[in-house]
Scaffold this motif. Sequence first.
Motif, short mmCIF file in Angstrom:
data_model
loop_
_atom_site.label_atom_id
_atom_site.label_comp_id
_atom_site.label_asym_id
_atom_site.label_seq_id
_atom_site.Cartn_x
_atom_site.Cartn_y
_atom_site.Cartn_z
N GLU A 8 -96.58 -43.60 25.15
CA GLU A 8 -95.59 -42.93 25.76
C GLU A 8 -94.88 -41.65 24.66
OE1 GLU A 8 -93.75 -46.24 23.86
OE2 GLU A 8 -95.47 -45.86 25.26
N ILE A 9 -95.36 -41.86 23.42
CA ILE A 9 -94.82 -40.99 22.34
C ILE A 9 -95.68 -39.62 22.29
CG2 ILE A 9 -94.48 -40.41 20.04
CD1 ILE A 9 -93.62 -43.32 19.89
N SER A 10 -95.46 -38.47 22.54
CA SER A 10 -96.15 -37.32 22.30
C SER A 10 -96.53 -36.93 21.07
CB SER A 10 -95.41 -36.03 23.11
OG SER A 10 -94.18 -35.73 22.27
N SER A 11 -97.44 -35.97 20.58
CA SER A 11 -97.76 -35.66 19.48
C SER A 11 -96.63 -34.83 18.93
CB SER A 11 -99.00 -34.78 19.41
OG SER A 11 -99.01 -33.87 20.07
N SER A 12 -96.09 -34.06 19.38
CA SER A 12 -94.81 -33.48 19.06
C SER A 12 -93.72 -34.34 18.46
CB SER A 12 -94.21 -32.27 19.86
OG SER A 12 -93.84 -32.86 21.04
N ALA A 13 -93.36 -35.29 19.29
CA ALA A 13 -92.52 -36.32 18.92
C ALA A 13 -92.78 -37.22 17.79
CB ALA A 13 -92.31 -37.41 19.90
N MET A 14 -93.98 -37.61 17.66
CA MET A 14 -94.61 -38.21 16.46
C MET A 14 -94.46 -37.63 15.32
SD MET A 14 -96.11 -41.20 16.22
CE MET A 14 -94.97 -41.53 14.79
N PHE A 71 -106.54 -44.61 2.50
CA PHE A 71 -105.79 -45.31 3.43
C PHE A 71 -104.59 -44.55 3.87
CE2 PHE A 71 -108.84 -48.21 1.29
CZ PHE A 71 -109.51 -48.67 2.30
N GLY A 72 -104.12 -45.03 4.88
CA GLY A 72 -102.87 -44.38 5.20
C GLY A 72 -102.80 -44.42 6.87
N MET A 73 -101.78 -44.11 7.48
CA MET A 73 -101.46 -43.92 8.86
C MET A 73 -101.49 -42.44 9.39
SD MET A 73 -97.54 -45.07 9.24
CE MET A 73 -96.56 -44.47 7.82
N GLN A 74 -102.01 -42.28 10.78
CA GLN A 74 -101.71 -40.91 11.32
C GLN A 74 -101.34 -41.09 12.46
OE1 GLN A 74 -106.32 -40.39 11.28
NE2 GLN A 74 -105.58 -38.27 10.51
N GLY A 75 -100.62 -39.99 12.82
CA GLY A 75 -99.97 -40.11 14.16
C GLY A 75 -100.80 -40.32 15.54
N LYS A 76 -101.91 -40.08 15.51
CA LYS A 76 -102.83 -40.27 16.65
C LYS A 76 -103.36 -41.97 16.55
CE LYS A 76 -107.37 -39.43 14.25
NZ LYS A 76 -108.76 -38.85 14.35
N ASN A 77 -103.13 -42.51 15.45
CA ASN A 77 -103.49 -43.73 15.29
C ASN A 77 -102.13 -44.80 16.05
OD1 ASN A 77 -104.87 -43.20 12.08
ND2 ASN A 77 -105.97 -43.88 13.99
N ILE A 78 -101.28 -44.30 15.61
CA ILE A 78 -99.89 -44.75 16.24
C ILE A 78 -99.53 -44.74 17.70
CG2 ILE A 78 -97.70 -44.69 16.09
CD1 ILE A 78 -97.65 -44.26 12.94
N ARG A 79 -100.20 -43.41 18.09
CA ARG A 79 -99.93 -42.91 19.55
C ARG A 79 -101.04 -43.74 20.36
NH1 ARG A 79 -100.47 -38.10 17.72
NH2 ARG A 79 -102.12 -37.53 19.40
N GLU A 80 -101.82 -44.48 19.81
CA GLU A 80 -102.90 -45.26 20.46
C GLU A 80 -102.02 -46.59 20.87
OE1 GLU A 80 -106.21 -46.16 18.02
OE2 GLU A 80 -107.03 -44.15 17.89
N HIS A 81 -101.25 -46.91 20.23
CA HIS A 81 -100.55 -48.19 20.53
C HIS A 81 -99.27 -47.81 21.27
CE1 HIS A 81 -103.03 -50.53 18.02
NE2 HIS A 81 -103.05 -49.68 17.04
N LEU A 82 -98.64 -46.66 21.15
CA LEU A 82 -97.43 -46.21 21.85
C LEU A 82 -97.84 -44.84 22.51
CD1 LEU A 82 -95.01 -46.54 18.74
CD2 LEU A 82 -95.27 -48.13 20.71
#
Length: 71
Positions: A16-22, A3-14
């Motif tokens: 406006e945040i790019s992958s490089s910013a994440m 289990f855990g979080m990934q940048g792509k999961n967070i970016r689904e909710h935000l």
Amino acid sequence: MAFGMQGKNIREHLPEISSSAMTRIFKRLRLHGLIEKIPNSYKYLITALGKEIIAAGLTVKNMILAPALAS
């Protein structure tokens, strides 16, 4: 299954945040010891310190900020 979080999961909710910013955000959180990377994956877990910081932030929000904004 880890289990855990990934940048792509967070970016689904935000969106406006790019992958490089994440990536930069995760790097700062890791440097401060708030999250840790799961080896051999793209996932991160919140550390005990991270959980304490989240709890403190929610307490401040609920006890100080919310009442101040309501008045």
